[in-house]
Design an enzyme around this catalytic site. Structure first.
Site, PDB file in Angstrom:
ATOM      1  N   ASN A 212       0.867  -1.184   0.000  1.00  0.00           N
ATOM      2  CA  ASN A 212       0.000   0.000   0.000  1.00  0.00           C
ATOM      3  C   ASN A 212       0.901   1.230   0.000  1.00  0.00           C
ATOM      4  O   ASN A 212       2.034   1.158   0.476  1.00  0.00           O
ATOM      5  CB  ASN A 212      -0.817   0.058   1.287  1.00  0.00           C
ATOM      6  CG  ASN A 212      -1.900  -0.984   1.334  1.00  0.00           C
ATOM      7  OD1 ASN A 212      -1.949  -1.877   0.506  1.00  0.00           O
ATOM      8  ND2 ASN A 212      -2.756  -0.872   2.314  1.00  0.00           N
ATOM      9  N   PRO A 308      -2.978 -11.527   8.151  1.00  0.00           N
ATOM     10  CA  PRO A 308      -3.614 -11.343   9.457  1.00  0.00           C
ATOM     11  C   PRO A 308      -4.013  -9.890   9.650  1.00  0.00           C
ATOM     12  O   PRO A 308      -3.282  -8.987   9.221  1.00  0.00           O
ATOM     13  CB  PRO A 308      -2.525 -11.741  10.453  1.00  0.00           C
ATOM     14  CG  PRO A 308      -1.242 -11.720   9.695  1.00  0.00           C
ATOM     15  CD  PRO A 308      -1.580 -11.950   8.252  1.00  0.00           C
ATOM     16  N   ASP A 309      -5.162  -9.656  10.261  1.00  0.00           N
ATOM     17  CA  ASP A 309      -5.570  -8.286  10.586  1.00  0.00           C
ATOM     18  C   ASP A 309      -5.075  -8.000  11.999  1.00  0.00           C
ATOM     19  O   ASP A 309      -5.617  -8.509  12.986  1.00  0.00           O
ATOM     20  CB  ASP A 309      -7.093  -8.130  10.483  1.00  0.00           C
ATOM     21  CG  ASP A 309      -7.486  -6.675  10.597  1.00  0.00           C
ATOM     22  OD1 ASP A 309      -6.974  -5.979  11.500  1.00  0.00           O
ATOM     23  OD2 ASP A 309      -8.292  -6.209   9.765  1.00  0.00           O
ATOM     24  N   PHE A 328      -6.803   3.187  12.484  1.00  0.00           N
ATOM     25  CA  PHE A 328      -6.970   4.251  11.506  1.00  0.00           C
ATOM     26  C   PHE A 328      -7.846   3.731  10.376  1.00  0.00           C
ATOM     27  O   PHE A 328      -7.818   2.542  10.071  1.00  0.00           O
ATOM     28  CB  PHE A 328      -5.611   4.695  10.940  1.00  0.00           C
ATOM     29  CG  PHE A 328      -4.991   5.794  11.740  1.00  0.00           C
ATOM     30  CD1 PHE A 328      -4.496   5.548  13.006  1.00  0.00           C
ATOM     31  CD2 PHE A 328      -4.922   7.086  11.229  1.00  0.00           C
ATOM     32  CE1 PHE A 328      -3.934   6.570  13.762  1.00  0.00           C
ATOM     33  CE2 PHE A 328      -4.359   8.120  11.971  1.00  0.00           C
ATOM     34  CZ  PHE A 328      -3.872   7.866  13.243  1.00  0.00           C
ATOM     35  N   LYS A 346     -13.856  -4.325  13.745  1.00  0.00           N
ATOM     36  CA  LYS A 346     -12.542  -4.746  14.228  1.00  0.00           C
ATOM     37  C   LYS A 346     -12.480  -4.812  15.749  1.00  0.00           C
ATOM     38  O   LYS A 346     -11.543  -5.352  16.312  1.00  0.00           O
ATOM     39  CB  LYS A 346     -11.457  -3.817  13.703  1.00  0.00           C
ATOM     40  CG  LYS A 346     -11.434  -3.770  12.171  1.00  0.00           C
ATOM     41  CD  LYS A 346     -10.050  -3.535  11.653  1.00  0.00           C
ATOM     42  CE  LYS A 346     -10.062  -3.412  10.147  1.00  0.00           C
ATOM     43  NZ  LYS A 346      -8.734  -3.656   9.570  1.00  0.00           N
TER      44      LYS A 346
HETATM   45  O1  C5P Z   1      -9.286  -2.610   6.927  1.00  0.00           O
HETATM   46  P1  C5P Z   1      -8.401  -1.427   6.820  1.00  0.00           P
HETATM   47  O2  C5P Z   1      -7.045  -1.784   6.290  1.00  0.00           O
HETATM   48  O3  C5P Z   1      -8.957  -0.249   6.141  1.00  0.00           O
HETATM   49  O4  C5P Z   1      -8.211  -0.984   8.357  1.00  0.00           O
HETATM   50  C1  C5P Z   1      -7.343  -0.005   8.708  1.00  0.00           C
HETATM   51  C2  C5P Z   1      -6.884  -0.206  10.111  1.00  0.00           C
HETATM   52  O5  C5P Z   1      -6.621  -1.568  10.384  1.00  0.00           O
HETATM   53  C3  C5P Z   1      -5.574   0.503  10.374  1.00  0.00           C
HETATM   54  O6  C5P Z   1      -5.543   0.849  11.735  1.00  0.00           O
HETATM   55  C4  C5P Z   1      -4.544  -0.575  10.060  1.00  0.00           C
HETATM   56  O7  C5P Z   1      -3.325  -0.344  10.714  1.00  0.00           O
HETATM   57  C5  C5P Z   1      -5.232  -1.801  10.595  1.00  0.00           C
HETATM   58  N1  C5P Z   1      -4.904  -3.040   9.884  1.00  0.00           N
HETATM   59  C6  C5P Z   1      -4.146  -3.999  10.509  1.00  0.00           C
HETATM   60  N2  C5P Z   1      -3.881  -5.182   9.875  1.00  0.00           N
HETATM   61  C7  C5P Z   1      -4.350  -5.402   8.626  1.00  0.00           C
HETATM   62  C8  C5P Z   1      -5.124  -4.422   7.981  1.00  0.00           C
HETATM   63  C9  C5P Z   1      -5.363  -3.248   8.623  1.00  0.00           C
HETATM   64  O8  C5P Z   1      -3.710  -3.778  11.644  1.00  0.00           O
HETATM   65  N3  C5P Z   1      -4.080  -6.551   8.028  1.00  0.00           N
END
Ligand code: C5P
Length: 406
Positions: A212, A308-309, A328, A346
């Protein structure tokens, strides 16, 4: 407040050492106690007698002096201070510090101290710009050493550029700022914070990756603001071109899976701020050799798997969940609605929404316009620099912890 603060002043060998004589006088005028170590090279520029006369204390200079060790061991010398100030900090002293060398009294005291160290570098511009010095500065900053200067300008050697010792006024201002923040402005002292920042790079083959767009500026600014308020900050960073903020422990990672692991390793923490622009997917099977174009012109097909999120993972931890998890949401349309949904989905406590549509000009820039979304509602913050947003967020975090029942 500054009265009776004890400064261990280490004076390296450089023509700027004469300014440190004035510094001793000015520190003492403020009611501080100054004990000085003069390196052997420093003693070529100023005399131990001048240092002793101005500081009102013996001038320490030789590691192997039996009388000195009997009166005041180098360990005690390094610990009986509230701040260790190195001025001038020469390239040699900085290189020793960065590498943990200790072969004279000054470098031994620097290695043995348990106190904050502040450096006021002074050297020739080429020495300052030399890649070795750049690396040492980076290492020292990530070790939590504070820096004042150097200034730009004409030097004693006749060359012009960065490397002049900061003015005595500026060094004094940094010393004041250190004690002010130490005493009063460290409301997050004792709190541990984890900040993710920058992009992740998901390799496709040895030369290509998926990522990104992210400069890392916002995350680094938040790490810096939290550290400035006394938090013990671990910054888990994807690849960026930024230097590590003072007093921040930085862990460099490349891929999302490495970032997730580094975050888990940093637990437990009180505060987690996920600012990283983590790639949502990685290619299922990374190629070990560079993928070549084929003669039939058919592009390669990739299968992606989800990364992983990290934010959702930290928010959902059953044990060791940080007390405050902040995410964010960079969106290009329907910004607030999407950000609110994201907070719910989340499971984080707060989310900061920002409009990153191309027309906003936010992406990669220094200015941003954000809305803080908490469980209590929305707060639109005026457009400001990423540093200001970071400062405001850090203060909101302070409010949050001070409103908790003790
Ligand atoms: O889903 P999205 O990427 O838009 O969400 C943004 C938020 O989720 C940010 O705080 C980003 O740091 C976090 N994020 C994360 N791990 C991911 C995707 C997003 O911690 N794989």
């Amino acid at each position: 407040m500054l009265h009776n603060k004890r400064i261990l002043l280490i004076m390296g060998g450089g023509v700027a050492a004469y300014k440190s004589l004035d510094l001793i006088r000015r520190l003492r005028e403020r009611g501080m106690q100054v004990r000085a170590i003069l390196t052997r090279a420093g003693a070529e520029f100023v005399t131990p007698l001048a240092v002793a006369s101005l500081s009102g204390e013996k001038c320490y200079s030789d590691l192997f002096s039996l009388t000195d060790e009997a009166e005041m061991g180098h360990i005690r010398l390094s610990r009986e201070a509230d701040l260790v100030l190195v001025a001038p900090a020469t390239a040699d002293l900085m290189a020793k510090m960065a590498n943990g060398l200790a072969n004279d009294l000054a470098s031994t005291a620097l290695l043995a101290t348990d106190k904050q160290v502040m450096l006021a570098p002074a050297m020739n511009v080429q020495m300052w710009n030399n890649p070795a010095t750049r690396r040492n500065v980076e290492t020292l900053q990530s070790d939590g050493v504070l820096m004042v200067g150097p200034d730009d300008g004409l030097m004693a050697c006749g060359e012009t550029g960065a490397g002049r010792l900061s003015s005595v006024e500026d060094i004094l201002a940094s010393v004041d700022a250190f004690f002010t923040s130490e005493n009063a402005l460290r409301p997050l002292a004792g709190k541990k914070a984890l900040v993710t920042a920058g992009p992740t790079h998901e390799p496709i083959d040895p030369v290509r990756y998926l990522a990104n767009r992210s400069s890392g500026k916002q995350g680094y600014a938040i790490a810096a603001s939290l550290a400035a308020l006394g938090a013990d900050v671990t910054l888990v960073s994807g690849p960026t071109a930024l230097s590590t903020p003072a007093s921040v422990k930085r862990i460099d990672v490349e891929r999302a899976t490495e970032m997730a692991q580094a975050c888990d390793n940093a637990l437990p923490v009180d505060i987690a701020v996920c600012v990283a622009a983590v790639a949502d997917w990685r290619v299922e099977s990374e190629q070990s050799g560079k993928i070549k174009k084929t003669s039939d012109g058919v592009p390669p097909a990739f299968t992606f798997v989800e990364n992983p999120d990290i934010l959702a993972h930290l928010s959902g931890l059953a044990t060791d969940r940080p007390a405050l998890v902040i995410g964010f949401a960079a969106e290009t349309d329907n910004v607030l609605k999407r950000a609110k949904d994201k907070r719910q989905r989340k499971g984080c406590d707060w989310i900061i929404a920002n409009d990153v549509s191309p027309s906003s000009g936010i992406m990669g820039g220094d200015e941003t316009s954000v809305t803080l979304i908490t469980g209590d509602g929305l707060e639109q913050w005026p457009q400001s620099s990423k540093t200001e947003v970071a400062g405001n967020l850090a203060l909101r975090i302070v409010d949050y912890f001070s409103s908790l029942p003790s």
